[in-house]
Motif scaffolding. Structure first.
Motif, short mmCIF file in Angstrom:
data_model
loop_
_atom_site.label_atom_id
_atom_site.label_comp_id
_atom_site.label_asym_id
_atom_site.label_seq_id
_atom_site.Cartn_x
_atom_site.Cartn_y
_atom_site.Cartn_z
N ASP A 70 0.85 -1.18 0.00
CA ASP A 70 0.00 0.00 0.00
C ASP A 70 0.89 1.24 0.00
O ASP A 70 2.12 1.15 -0.05
CB ASP A 70 -0.97 -0.01 1.19
CG ASP A 70 -0.26 -0.09 2.54
OD1 ASP A 70 0.93 0.29 2.63
OD2 ASP A 70 -0.90 -0.51 3.52
N HIS A 71 0.26 2.42 0.06
CA HIS A 71 1.02 3.67 -0.07
C HIS A 71 2.02 3.84 1.07
O HIS A 71 3.17 4.27 0.85
CB HIS A 71 0.06 4.86 -0.12
CG HIS A 71 0.70 6.12 -0.58
ND1 HIS A 71 1.37 6.97 0.28
CD2 HIS A 71 0.78 6.69 -1.80
CE1 HIS A 71 1.83 8.01 -0.39
NE2 HIS A 71 1.50 7.86 -1.66
N ASP A 72 1.62 3.49 2.29
CA ASP A 72 2.53 3.63 3.43
C ASP A 72 3.76 2.74 3.28
O ASP A 72 4.87 3.14 3.64
CB ASP A 72 1.80 3.30 4.74
CG ASP A 72 0.82 4.38 5.15
OD1 ASP A 72 0.90 5.50 4.61
OD2 ASP A 72 -0.04 4.10 6.00
N MET A 73 3.56 1.53 2.76
CA MET A 73 4.70 0.64 2.56
C MET A 73 5.64 1.19 1.49
O MET A 73 6.87 1.13 1.63
CB MET A 73 4.21 -0.76 2.18
CG MET A 73 3.44 -1.45 3.30
SD MET A 73 2.58 -2.94 2.75
CE MET A 73 3.95 -4.08 2.49
N ILE A 74 5.07 1.72 0.42
CA ILE A 74 5.89 2.30 -0.65
C ILE A 74 6.74 3.45 -0.11
O ILE A 74 7.95 3.52 -0.35
CB ILE A 74 4.99 2.80 -1.80
CG1 ILE A 74 4.31 1.61 -2.52
CG2 ILE A 74 5.79 3.64 -2.78
CD1 ILE A 74 5.26 0.71 -3.27
N THR A 75 6.11 4.34 0.64
CA THR A 75 6.86 5.48 1.18
C THR A 75 7.88 5.03 2.23
O THR A 75 8.95 5.62 2.35
CB THR A 75 5.92 6.54 1.76
OG1 THR A 75 5.08 5.93 2.77
CG2 THR A 75 5.03 7.13 0.68
#
Length: 281
Positions: free
Chosen positions: A32-37
């Protein structure tokens, strides 16, 4: 060892190895976005850290490294009217994929088990791509009416002959031997030796490169089933358009060729047409 674990991401250093573990095993580590960042932040932190010489990406659980992006979460964002958030995810994801490809230190990925879509974005552009006997790699986007992203069309374009067009249009799955043959992986290491390889990456000193270290654990894969199909794949997928590809497949004697035609005809015509053009571009 230092540890800064988030709920779905483990980030720590093991000696001179910076290690990021995707930790959503129930979702086969879909990002998800948090993992990507979080991954991007770790790479930025380690880029100029002289104590970190190698970066290792792996996944928690037995099912796979990464099943792809969190499609369910993206769908919910779009349906709730927050399409901008979904687009933000893709922008961050593509930037991370590029950062891995251009990273100044070797990035090693254990693509054990299912590694598809966004998982290929993380693994496919790394310096050392390790697969196991359990690996299943694919760019299956046409199966959901999308097209291969995360730099997947570039990887597909580098595959021998017309295999890239075949894999991209059909969304077909590769085992370890297929992935190495198609250029999506470099080394086959048995799943039960990944811990030993990790230890070797930590303890072995220069001048051995991560590739040389991984080769110490390499096992020659069996014959690639994909390579065995290449004659009819190259013939059919040399046609100019998707309908012509299907017609050539129907004209072949091989049962797998007819089955491939059935697969293509069940997919989104727009998705397969755009995918064919993207790989060829």
């Amino acid at each position: 060892m230092t540890n800064a674990a988030a709920s779905s991401l483990q980030v720590r250093t093991d000696g001179s190895v910076g290690r990021v573990t995707l930790d959503r095993p129930r979702a086969i580590n879909a990002v998800d976005h948090d993992m990507i960042t979080g991954i991007a932040a770790a790479l930025a932190q380690w880029r100029d850290d002289p104590d970190v010489r190698i970066v290792l990406l792996d996944g928690a659980g037995e099912r796979g490294f990464c099943a792809g992006g969190d499609v369910r979460g993206l769908r919910e964002q779009v349906l709730s009217g927050d399409a901008a958030a979904a687009m933000g995810f893709f922008r961050a994801e593509y930037a991370l994929n590029a950062a891995i490809a251009e990273y100044p230190k070797p990035v090693v990925v254990f693509a054990d088990g299912i590694t598809m879509g966004g998982g290929i974005g993380l693994a496919g552009h790394a310096a050392v791509r390790v697969v196991t006997e359990r690996s299943q790699l694919a760019m299956p986007e046409t199966r959901i009416g999308f097209t291969p992203d995360v730099g997947g069309s570039w990887l597909l374009a580098q595959a021998p002959g017309r295999l890239g067009e075949y894999l991209g249009v059909t969304g077909g799955t590769m085992d370890a031997a297929d992935a190495i043959h198609a250029g999506f992986a470099d080394v086959l290491v048995p799943a039960d030796r990944l811990g030993d390889l990790h230890h070797a990456l930590i303890t072995r000193a220069d001048p051995q490169t991560p590739t040389e270290i991984a080769m110490l654990f390499d096992e020659t894969p069996g014959p690639s089933g994909l390579a065995a199909k290449q004659v009819w794949i190259d013939d059919a997928f040399a046609a100019d358009t998707v309908p012509e590809i299907v017609a050539r497949l129907r004209a072949r004697d091989e049962p797998d060729a007819a089955a491939t035609a059935d697969v293509i005809e069940a997919l989104s015509p727009v998705a397969v047409t755009v995918t064919l053009a993207a790989v060829r571009a």
